[in-house]
Design a protein around this motif. Sequence first.
Motif, PDB file in Angstrom:
ATOM      1  N   VAL A   1      16.319   7.632 -16.312  1.00  0.00           N
ATOM      2  CA  VAL A   1      14.866   7.849 -16.188  1.00  0.00           C
ATOM      3  C   VAL A   1      14.118   7.144 -17.320  1.00  0.00           C
ATOM      4  CG1 VAL A   1      13.032   9.589 -16.274  1.00  0.00           C
ATOM      5  CG2 VAL A   1      15.050   9.992 -14.869  1.00  0.00           C
ATOM      6  N   LEU A   2      14.566   7.390 -18.555  1.00  0.00           N
ATOM      7  CA  LEU A   2      13.857   6.790 -19.696  1.00  0.00           C
ATOM      8  C   LEU A   2      14.034   5.270 -19.750  1.00  0.00           C
ATOM      9  CD1 LEU A   2      14.485   9.306 -22.636  1.00  0.00           C
ATOM     10  CD2 LEU A   2      12.488   9.095 -21.180  1.00  0.00           C
TER      11      LEU A   2
ATOM     12  N   SER B   1      15.297  -1.103  -1.530  1.00  0.00           N
ATOM     13  CA  SER B   1      14.539  -0.664  -2.705  1.00  0.00           C
ATOM     14  C   SER B   1      15.490  -0.129  -3.768  1.00  0.00           C
ATOM     15  CB  SER B   1      13.546   0.424  -2.294  1.00  0.00           C
ATOM     16  OG  SER B   1      13.153   1.172  -3.420  1.00  0.00           O
ATOM     17  N   PHE B   2      15.327  -0.638  -4.974  1.00  0.00           N
ATOM     18  CA  PHE B   2      16.163  -0.234  -6.108  1.00  0.00           C
ATOM     19  C   PHE B   2      15.972   1.260  -6.408  1.00  0.00           C
ATOM     20  CE2 PHE B   2      16.627   0.275 -10.756  1.00  0.00           C
ATOM     21  CZ  PHE B   2      17.925  -0.152 -10.905  1.00  0.00           C
TER      22      PHE B   2
ATOM     23  N   MET C   1      17.626   3.402  -3.870  1.00  0.00           N
ATOM     24  CA  MET C   1      19.089   3.366  -4.087  1.00  0.00           C
ATOM     25  C   MET C   1      19.520   4.407  -5.105  1.00  0.00           C
ATOM     26  SD  MET C   1      20.700  -0.408  -4.440  1.00  0.00           S
ATOM     27  CE  MET C   1      22.435  -0.029  -4.681  1.00  0.00           C
TER      28      MET C   1
ATOM     29  N   LEU D   1      25.322  -3.643  -8.612  1.00  0.00           N
ATOM     30  CA  LEU D   1      24.282  -4.683  -8.718  1.00  0.00           C
ATOM     31  C   LEU D   1      24.572  -5.670  -9.853  1.00  0.00           C
ATOM     32  CD1 LEU D   1      20.990  -2.699  -8.008  1.00  0.00           C
ATOM     33  CD2 LEU D   1      22.225  -4.222  -6.485  1.00  0.00           C
TER      34      LEU D   1
ATOM     35  N   VAL E   1      13.059  -7.212 -24.301  1.00  0.00           N
ATOM     36  CA  VAL E   1      13.942  -6.094 -23.965  1.00  0.00           C
ATOM     37  C   VAL E   1      15.267  -6.347 -24.697  1.00  0.00           C
ATOM     38  CG1 VAL E   1      15.239  -4.972 -22.091  1.00  0.00           C
ATOM     39  CG2 VAL E   1      12.883  -5.723 -21.705  1.00  0.00           C
ATOM     40  N   ARG E   2      15.765  -5.319 -25.381  1.00  0.00           N
ATOM     41  CA  ARG E   2      17.037  -5.499 -26.117  1.00  0.00           C
ATOM     42  C   ARG E   2      18.191  -5.365 -25.122  1.00  0.00           C
ATOM     43  NH1 ARG E   2      16.314  -1.629 -31.149  1.00  0.00           N
ATOM     44  NH2 ARG E   2      18.314  -2.509 -31.806  1.00  0.00           N
TER      45      ARG E   2
ATOM     46  N   MET F   1       8.070  -5.878 -13.864  1.00  0.00           N
ATOM     47  CA  MET F   1       9.212  -5.866 -14.791  1.00  0.00           C
ATOM     48  C   MET F   1       8.844  -6.297 -16.214  1.00  0.00           C
ATOM     49  SD  MET F   1      12.418  -7.449 -12.784  1.00  0.00           S
ATOM     50  CE  MET F   1      13.062  -6.675 -11.316  1.00  0.00           C
TER      51      MET F   1
ATOM     52  N   PHE G   1      18.925  -9.018  -4.338  1.00  0.00           N
ATOM     53  CA  PHE G   1      18.700  -7.847  -5.203  1.00  0.00           C
ATOM     54  C   PHE G   1      17.617  -6.965  -4.577  1.00  0.00           C
ATOM     55  CE2 PHE G   1      17.515  -5.352  -8.828  1.00  0.00           C
ATOM     56  CZ  PHE G   1      18.665  -5.284  -9.591  1.00  0.00           C
ATOM     57  N   PRO G   2      17.839  -5.630  -4.554  1.00  0.00           N
ATOM     58  CA  PRO G   2      16.883  -4.769  -3.854  1.00  0.00           C
ATOM     59  C   PRO G   2      15.587  -4.511  -4.625  1.00  0.00           C
ATOM     60  CG  PRO G   2      18.635  -3.451  -4.807  1.00  0.00           C
ATOM     61  CD  PRO G   2      18.981  -4.866  -5.105  1.00  0.00           C
TER      62      PRO G   2
ATOM     63  N   TRP H   1       7.669   2.959 -20.042  1.00  0.00           N
ATOM     64  CA  TRP H   1       8.968   3.507 -19.669  1.00  0.00           C
ATOM     65  C   TRP H   1       8.915   4.287 -18.361  1.00  0.00           C
ATOM     66  CZ3 TRP H   1       9.694   8.676 -18.907  1.00  0.00           C
ATOM     67  CH2 TRP H   1       8.696   9.521 -19.426  1.00  0.00           C
TER      68      TRP H   1
ATOM     69  N   TYR I   1      14.695   3.284 -17.134  1.00  0.00           N
ATOM     70  CA  TYR I   1      14.621   2.721 -15.784  1.00  0.00           C
ATOM     71  C   TYR I   1      14.151   1.277 -15.772  1.00  0.00           C
ATOM     72  CZ  TYR I   1      13.012   2.015 -10.983  1.00  0.00           C
ATOM     73  OH  TYR I   1      12.807   1.492  -9.728  1.00  0.00           O
ATOM     74  N   ARG I   2      13.006   1.028 -16.388  1.00  0.00           N
ATOM     75  CA  ARG I   2      12.418  -0.326 -16.320  1.00  0.00           C
ATOM     76  C   ARG I   2      13.278  -1.360 -17.037  1.00  0.00           C
ATOM     77  NH1 ARG I   2       6.007  -0.631 -15.848  1.00  0.00           N
ATOM     78  NH2 ARG I   2       5.663   1.196 -14.554  1.00  0.00           N
ATOM     79  N   LYS I   3      13.810  -0.958 -18.188  1.00  0.00           N
ATOM     80  CA  LYS I   3      14.649  -1.889 -18.964  1.00  0.00           C
ATOM     81  C   LYS I   3      15.952  -2.168 -18.225  1.00  0.00           C
ATOM     82  CE  LYS I   3      12.798  -0.637 -23.488  1.00  0.00           C
ATOM     83  NZ  LYS I   3      11.940   0.497 -23.120  1.00  0.00           N
TER      84      LYS I   3
ATOM     85  N   LEU J   1      16.453  -1.959 -14.979  1.00  0.00           N
ATOM     86  CA  LEU J   1      16.153  -2.770 -13.797  1.00  0.00           C
ATOM     87  C   LEU J   1      15.948  -4.233 -14.193  1.00  0.00           C
ATOM     88  CD1 LEU J   1      15.307  -3.266 -10.841  1.00  0.00           C
ATOM     89  CD2 LEU J   1      13.046  -2.417 -11.401  1.00  0.00           C
ATOM     90  N   PHE J   2      15.154  -4.450 -15.226  1.00  0.00           N
ATOM     91  CA  PHE J   2      14.823  -5.816 -15.639  1.00  0.00           C
ATOM     92  C   PHE J   2      16.078  -6.559 -16.096  1.00  0.00           C
ATOM     93  CE2 PHE J   2      11.319  -8.287 -18.160  1.00  0.00           C
ATOM     94  CZ  PHE J   2      11.545  -9.391 -17.352  1.00  0.00           C
TER      95      PHE J   2
ATOM     96  N   THR K   1      19.133  -5.933 -15.410  1.00  0.00           N
ATOM     97  CA  THR K   1      20.104  -6.094 -14.324  1.00  0.00           C
ATOM     98  C   THR K   1      19.693  -7.248 -13.417  1.00  0.00           C
ATOM     99  OG1 THR K   1      20.583  -3.736 -14.355  1.00  0.00           O
ATOM    100  CG2 THR K   1      21.257  -4.909 -12.384  1.00  0.00           C
ATOM    101  N   PHE K   2      18.395  -7.334 -13.142  1.00  0.00           N
ATOM    102  CA  PHE K   2      17.894  -8.359 -12.228  1.00  0.00           C
ATOM    103  C   PHE K   2      17.832  -9.738 -12.884  1.00  0.00           C
ATOM    104  CE2 PHE K   2      14.131 -10.562 -10.325  1.00  0.00           C
ATOM    105  CZ  PHE K   2      14.713 -10.854  -9.104  1.00  0.00           C
TER     106      PHE K   2
END
Lengths: 263, 283
Positions: free
Chosen positions: B153-154, B220-221, B224, B39, B174-175, A101, A91-92, A108, B156-158, B160-161, B163-164
């Motif tokens: 954008v809003l 880098s995510f 990408m 991903l 995180v919901r 994370m 994973f990148p 946000w 992004y962190r959720k 990414l988390f 997905t990973f």
Amino acid sequence: MRRSILNKTDTPLIVCEHVSCTYGNAPVLHDVYLKINRREFVGIVGPSGSGKTTLLKAIIGSQPVAHGSITIEPQLTIGYVPQVETVDWYFPVTVEEVIVMTRAKTKWWPQITTAERKAVREVLEKLGIADVAHRHIRELSGGQQQRVFLARAMFCQPDILVLDEPTAGVDVRTRHEILHLLADLHEGGLTILLTTHDLNGLAAHLPRLVCFNKTVLADGNPRDVLTSQILEATYGAPMEVLEHGGMPLVIDHGRVAMRGEGK
Amino acid sequence: MIFALDLLEPYGFQFFRNGLVVATIAGALCGLLGVFVILRGMSYIGHGLSHAVFGGAAASAVIKVNYFLGAGIWGIVSGLLIARVARRRVIGADAAIGVVTTASFALGLALMNRYGQASKSIEAVLFGSVLGVKVVDIYAVALVGLLGLVVVVLGYRKLLFSTFDRDVAQVSNVRVSLVEAVLLAMISLTILVTMRVIGTLLISALLVIPAASARMTTNSFSRMLWISPIIGAVTCFVGMNLSYHLDTSASATIILLDALVFVVVYAVAGTRNRAKMASLAHL
């Protein structure tokens, strides 16, 4: 409601009562009773497929509970470290991104802030891997990978660390390092709950051990729990326990038999 | 000079300008969402949903209901059916997608055969058509493009988390289910608004190839998320122009261009990796 919040602060952090879980129609956990008190260091041992990971997932809330209840202290923050085998190492993401994370719920803004960078550096320094922050996760050694996920769990300043097989697939030296690291964190006041396959290298060194196979078969000090009878009941195979340097030493009879055949 | 004028020739046509705008925004949007598609290993869902929506588009054309309404409702129903069938663990999600979406696709084809008068607009959905682009398509794709940007954008962190590491994201409050539902809704909306230009048969490629190419260029995510939409937008823009001059299908030209970018990146990334390994050989 399978999970609820305890109301008093002087109660245990986690209480599992009569917990059962199933995958389809197959029972994975059956009538589990387990209580974890603050500042305890507890290990769960059992064979593959005994439901150790499922129990941890039920505790952290990612596995639905079919029967019984899991009660957790109010505002309890859990730091979870998954098995390294379950991580997608392609994973990148960089180490820094992985650690930050855990702030996803409260922050946000996509970019990592200066304050977050500083906090990441502090936690990485604490775990002795300060120089890997900008490396891709696949470029790390086995021990570093384990520490990165420990760092992620530590980043949210948890009350309890829950680790799934923290020493699986690592060499002896790394296992020692991880064990010492966990002992230091426990010394610093952290509650720790982990699963392991490693009876002699890890489980025997813990203050409290739970023998588990779909349910709790024994719970106590390793000296009391690591007995031939209990281990045979847990693993379904004959095992012998000797004493070595004041510690229990488990010898599984399969290995003894193979050595005998070799002669 | 004459060559430059030749290149500008298609811009004299309103239909081409409309098609170019829609295709370029669609390329960027598919590239952006494609990052999550590859991903998360969801390539088959993109492929399946675009085929499922085809059935809805065909039915809408036959019974003369608004395309967005008919195909949109059809897409939602297909999604719910997939979820229902996938609940039978013995079947699994991939087979559920296969069953529901191919049946929906076949229904679309049958409707096309039976009611010939609707075949023109159905074919437009199947293969894509720059001629069929209307002003409402531009508004629709721009709106969904903007929505996609805001969501990424809003969230992004959720995103990414989850997905990973889905489990730990859930533990970290995180919901995850909501994040996944929003992502799936965005993919469905993207398919809905881009289908008339890119075409059902090739849209899933646009959701996969630019992101796959981007993945090979970076570890880098966040990078990408820049590179993939740029590849998507540029290949759509250039592909549209090429298709006019070569007199080929716009969708086929775009996808072939994307495939070419993929092959080049694959070759360059392979050479770079081999060089890296060679430099480590002495260790």
